[in-house]
Each structure stands twice: as C-alpha cells, then as structure tokens.
Design a protein around this motif. Sequence first.
Motif, mmCIF file in Angstrom:
data_model
loop_
_atom_site.group_PDB
_atom_site.id
_atom_site.type_symbol
_atom_site.label_atom_id
_atom_site.label_comp_id
_atom_site.label_asym_id
_atom_site.label_seq_id
_atom_site.Cartn_x
_atom_site.Cartn_y
_atom_site.Cartn_z
ATOM 1 N N PRO A 39 0.859 -1.190 0.000
ATOM 2 C CA PRO A 39 0.000 0.000 0.000
ATOM 3 C C PRO A 39 0.897 1.242 0.000
ATOM 4 O O PRO A 39 2.070 1.169 0.358
ATOM 5 C CB PRO A 39 -0.772 -0.108 1.317
ATOM 6 C CG PRO A 39 -0.527 -1.469 1.843
ATOM 7 C CD PRO A 39 0.718 -1.991 1.203
ATOM 8 N N THR A 58 1.906 2.831 6.260
ATOM 9 C CA THR A 58 1.201 2.862 4.988
ATOM 10 C C THR A 58 -0.198 3.418 5.196
ATOM 11 O O THR A 58 -0.637 3.606 6.337
ATOM 12 C CB THR A 58 1.089 1.450 4.378
ATOM 13 O OG1 THR A 58 0.098 0.702 5.093
ATOM 14 C CG2 THR A 58 2.421 0.714 4.407
ATOM 15 N N GLU A 60 -2.690 1.815 4.938
ATOM 16 C CA GLU A 60 -3.480 0.729 5.516
ATOM 17 C C GLU A 60 -2.970 0.277 6.876
ATOM 18 O O GLU A 60 -3.457 -0.708 7.425
ATOM 19 C CB GLU A 60 -3.517 -0.456 4.553
ATOM 20 C CG GLU A 60 -4.235 -0.129 3.265
ATOM 21 C CD GLU A 60 -4.261 -1.282 2.287
ATOM 22 O OE1 GLU A 60 -3.949 -2.424 2.672
ATOM 23 O OE2 GLU A 60 -4.593 -1.033 1.120
ATOM 24 N N TYR A 74 1.753 -6.953 8.753
ATOM 25 C CA TYR A 74 1.324 -5.894 9.658
ATOM 26 C C TYR A 74 1.934 -6.143 11.025
ATOM 27 O O TYR A 74 1.997 -7.278 11.492
ATOM 28 C CB TYR A 74 -0.200 -5.826 9.731
ATOM 29 C CG TYR A 74 -0.768 -5.272 8.453
ATOM 30 C CD1 TYR A 74 -0.845 -3.904 8.256
ATOM 31 C CD2 TYR A 74 -1.171 -6.122 7.429
ATOM 32 C CE1 TYR A 74 -1.326 -3.384 7.055
ATOM 33 C CE2 TYR A 74 -1.662 -5.610 6.231
ATOM 34 C CZ TYR A 74 -1.725 -4.246 6.064
ATOM 35 O OH TYR A 74 -2.187 -3.740 4.876
ATOM 36 N N ARG A 80 -3.720 -1.218 12.338
ATOM 37 C CA ARG A 80 -4.003 -1.816 11.034
ATOM 38 C C ARG A 80 -5.330 -1.288 10.520
ATOM 39 O O ARG A 80 -6.262 -1.069 11.284
ATOM 40 C CB ARG A 80 -4.060 -3.335 11.149
ATOM 41 C CG ARG A 80 -4.244 -4.008 9.817
ATOM 42 C CD ARG A 80 -4.139 -5.494 9.944
ATOM 43 N NE ARG A 80 -4.284 -6.099 8.622
ATOM 44 C CZ ARG A 80 -4.156 -7.371 8.385
ATOM 45 N NH1 ARG A 80 -3.875 -8.205 9.375
ATOM 46 N NH2 ARG A 80 -4.306 -7.845 7.179
ATOM 47 N N GLY A 81 -5.423 -1.103 9.233
ATOM 48 C CA GLY A 81 -6.626 -0.561 8.616
ATOM 49 C C GLY A 81 -6.389 0.878 8.210
ATOM 50 O O GLY A 81 -5.300 1.423 8.357
ATOM 51 N N PHE A 82 -7.381 1.512 7.676
ATOM 52 C CA PHE A 82 -7.263 2.895 7.233
ATOM 53 C C PHE A 82 -7.375 3.814 8.445
ATOM 54 O O PHE A 82 -8.441 4.323 8.765
ATOM 55 C CB PHE A 82 -8.332 3.205 6.175
ATOM 56 C CG PHE A 82 -8.102 2.441 4.917
ATOM 57 C CD1 PHE A 82 -7.196 2.892 3.978
ATOM 58 C CD2 PHE A 82 -8.767 1.248 4.683
ATOM 59 C CE1 PHE A 82 -6.958 2.181 2.815
ATOM 60 C CE2 PHE A 82 -8.542 0.525 3.521
ATOM 61 C CZ PHE A 82 -7.634 0.998 2.588
#
Length: 165
Positions: A39, A58, A60, A74, A80-82
């Motif tokens: 990403p 990143t 993400e 990760y 983690r995630g947006f």
Amino acid sequence: HAKAISPANPNIVYGWYKGALQRSDNGGKSWKIINSNLPQIVFLAAHPKDENIVYAATIEGLMFSKDKGVNWDYLSDDLRGFITLSGFAVNPQNPSKMISYSGKLGMAKSADGGITWQSIGEKFNGETPLYLAYDKQNSSNVYTITEKQRVYKSADGGNSWKKVY
C-alpha cells in the motif's frame, strides 16, 4: 516520497518512489526496486540495531519487514486498517519501545516491539503530529512536529508533552 537510512548499517537506504519500495545497499549510489505490491507508504523507519528490519507506515497501517523490505506483514492489529498513521519512531536505545500517532489511537506507545499499543491521550492543541523522533543520546526525550510546524517535546518517553517552538 519517503526515505530511511539504517542506523545499524548506513549503507542500506530505503526509499518509496512512484509506487515502489526501493533499496540501496551502497549508501544511495545505486537502487533496485524490491517491492511494488505495498500500500502507499507515508514514511519509513529502520530498526536501530538490526539492519534486516524496516518499518513502513502505509495508508493501511503499520507494516514491517524482517528481510530488508522484500516480504511484509502488519506489525499490530492496533495499527491496522485505514487509520491515518502520520508518525512513528523506534527508540534507538531500546527498540522494543516505539511511539506512533494515528487517527485511531492518537499518540500511543508500545513497550513490546509494536505488538500492543496504549494511547497517551495528548491532543497537541488540535494539531496533527507528522513526524516523531527519539533523541539518540537520551531516549527519554521524544520530539514531534505538527502540520502547523510547531515542535513539541516529551522528556519522559512520550507520556507528557510541551510545546517548545
């Protein structure tokens, strides 16, 4: 663009450019693409003692590689995630201690190499920290600069912060 120089081996330099992670093993004289499936990287940080480990914030979440950027995973489900991760630093004297700033947790610290994170609760007068750095001589001192170009300092490893500029 994002760039990181390995403190463990200054000949290793990482760069994110045009959608690909690149690495130089000779201090930036030549470069090779090592991964173009990541990403978008916001910034990079190299492990202070292990030249094989590199971290990438990143779009993400926070990722890490144990093989100089070839393979990635990760670091933690907490980041983690947006989540809009805008700052990350590894303690140069004790790499198991880390600090980050994200939209999910705000300013947060980890004492176990980034596996778990605890929010500190600092609001920085509504400003967003964009860069974090530990003092290499005294890792109790941590600095951040915000989007308004204000500098904040923590003298207790990130627990409390004071505007210095």
